[in-house]
Design an enzyme around this catalytic site. Structure first.
Site, PDB file in Angstrom:
ATOM      1  CB  ILE A 100      55.247 -15.675 -47.405  1.00  0.00           C
ATOM      2  CG1 ILE A 100      54.123 -15.598 -48.451  1.00  0.00           C
ATOM      3  CG2 ILE A 100      55.016 -16.859 -46.460  1.00  0.00           C
ATOM      4  CD1 ILE A 100      54.145 -16.750 -49.431  1.00  0.00           C
ATOM      5  CG  HIS A 101      57.381 -12.242 -42.408  1.00  0.00           C
ATOM      6  ND1 HIS A 101      56.342 -11.517 -42.918  1.00  0.00           N
ATOM      7  CD2 HIS A 101      57.496 -11.870 -41.115  1.00  0.00           C
ATOM      8  CE1 HIS A 101      55.860 -10.723 -41.981  1.00  0.00           C
ATOM      9  NE2 HIS A 101      56.535 -10.919 -40.869  1.00  0.00           N
ATOM     10  NE  ARG A 102      53.733 -13.175 -38.231  1.00  0.00           N
ATOM     11  CZ  ARG A 102      53.738 -11.876 -38.541  1.00  0.00           C
ATOM     12  NH1 ARG A 102      52.925 -11.395 -39.439  1.00  0.00           N
ATOM     13  NH2 ARG A 102      54.572 -11.061 -37.953  1.00  0.00           N
TER      14      ARG A 102
END
Ligand code: UDP
Length: 351
Positions: free
Chosen positions: A203-205
């Protein structure tokens, strides 16, 4: 020709690997690293693992607000281009490094070649979408991974210089393929995991990480689903989770970002991949691991075919349901080319 390639972030190093190798068979390459990703595990690891030549220029720009970061890159890349005078500048994907290099080159009348042209999520709130659209519109050579990408460009009136070459990330995956299974056999016991008995999450957005409630809901869904979750944490995600003071269930195991072969090995054996990454969605599809995408839209709609990928946003009930869906029976058709995208790009590239 003298070809300058510009990169700055993890997915771009991965895409650069096969392209750089193919370019060097017929051209001189100058590699510019903007420094957008500077953490060793997000940068140096990939240069070492994928035997990418050391960048000729490391601009050391680092993180910052979008405008400041892109502006600093623009100025620094312009200086390099004025000094090196390359015949063409190759940019990759959709980061601020992509846009800055494309803009710097276009303003100096140096042709820009865009690898991974034509992708659209149709969500202009994503910084990447702005970067993609603008980069495509200043590029002279547009290397599309899929037919969908070619169609997107046509709809925007971009027709000249467009070529469907396939996806360079499929080149990378094919090359890694013979080593994936063996690596998985070593890694699973190391992490105490069993084949198809865990979720691999990335997860990085900003749509997720910048919203504490979204991160809470995702953590809740993972914990409700019940399988162990292996979570290689992007540095900015870790920083934000710490800032929010969110403690996820112990079922979710935080680890440092993985090298690429390790990521592929763990994705290949997972029950499912849960991600908001563009590249990871596609790799899951190519590895025949079902994917749950923690976003409302995808720039890789081909992966949705046959239920191999499902969009859930950050809604916890939807995530849980998607993680529990049966494995698709239908065979996948691979729309990402033949695995020769990099050599096709090197052949087609011109001043
Ligand atoms: N990746 C990796 N290690 C990790 C997480 C991702 O090697 O711990 C790789 C992944 O296999 C894919 C690429 O990084 O090839 C995707 O990058 P990222 O998710 O940062 O960016 P996006 O594709 O969303 O632009």
């Amino acid at each position: 020709m003298k070809v300058a390639t510009a990169v700055g972030a993890r997915p771009q190093f991965i895409k650069l690997a096969p392209v750089s190798r193919a370019l060097r068979q017929r051209h001189q390459e100058v590699i510019i690293h903007t420094g957008q990703h500077y953490d060793d595990r997000m940068s140096a690891t990939f240069f070492a693992e994928m035997a990418i030549p050391t960048p000729d220029y490391h601009l050391g720009i680092g993180s910052g607000p979008h405008g400041a970061q892109t502006g600093q890159m623009l100025a620094a890349i312009e200086e390099v281009l004025l000094k090196e005078r390359p015949d063409v500048v190759v940019v990759f994907g959709d980061t601020n490094s992509t846009l800055a290099a494309a803009l710097a080159a276009a303003k100096l009348h140096i042709p820009v070649a865009h690898v991974e042209a034509g992708l659209r999520s149709f969500n202009r709130e994503m910084p990447e979408e702005i970067n993609r659209v603008l980069t495509d519109h200043v590029s002279a050579q547009l290397y599309c991974p899929t037919e969908t990408a070619v169609r997107h460009l046509q709809r925007e009136g971009v027709i000249r210089g467009v070529e469907q070459v396939g996806d360079v990330m499929f080149d990378v995956l094919l090359e890694a393929q013979p080593r994936i299974q063996q690596r998985a056999q070593a890694l699973l016991p190391e992490f105490g995991l069993t084949p198809r008995g865990y979720i691999l999450a990335t997860i990085h957005r900003p749509a997720n990480t910048d919203d504490p409630e979204a991160m809470r809901r995702i953590g809740q869904a993972f914990s409700d689903f019940g399988l162990p979750v292996l979570f290689p944490v992007h540095p900015r995600t870790r920083k934000l989770l710490e800032r929010y003071g969110i403690a996820w269930s112990e079922r979710i195991r935080f680890v440092e970002p993985l090298g690429h072969l390790d990521l592929l090995a763990l994705a290949s054996q997972a029950h499912q991949v849960a991600t908001d990454s563009g590249g990871v969605q596609k790799e899951a599809f190519l590895l025949a691991t079902p994917c749950t995408t923690l976003r409302e839209e995808t720039e890789w709609p081909e992966t949705l075919e046959g239920d191999w990928n499902t969009l859930t946003g950050s809604r916890d009930a939807a995530i849980c349901k998607a993680l529990g869906r049966p494995r698709p029976a239908q065979l996948r058709h691979n729309p990402f080319g033949k695995g020769d995208a990099a050599s096709r790009i090197a052949q087609s590239l011109h001043a």
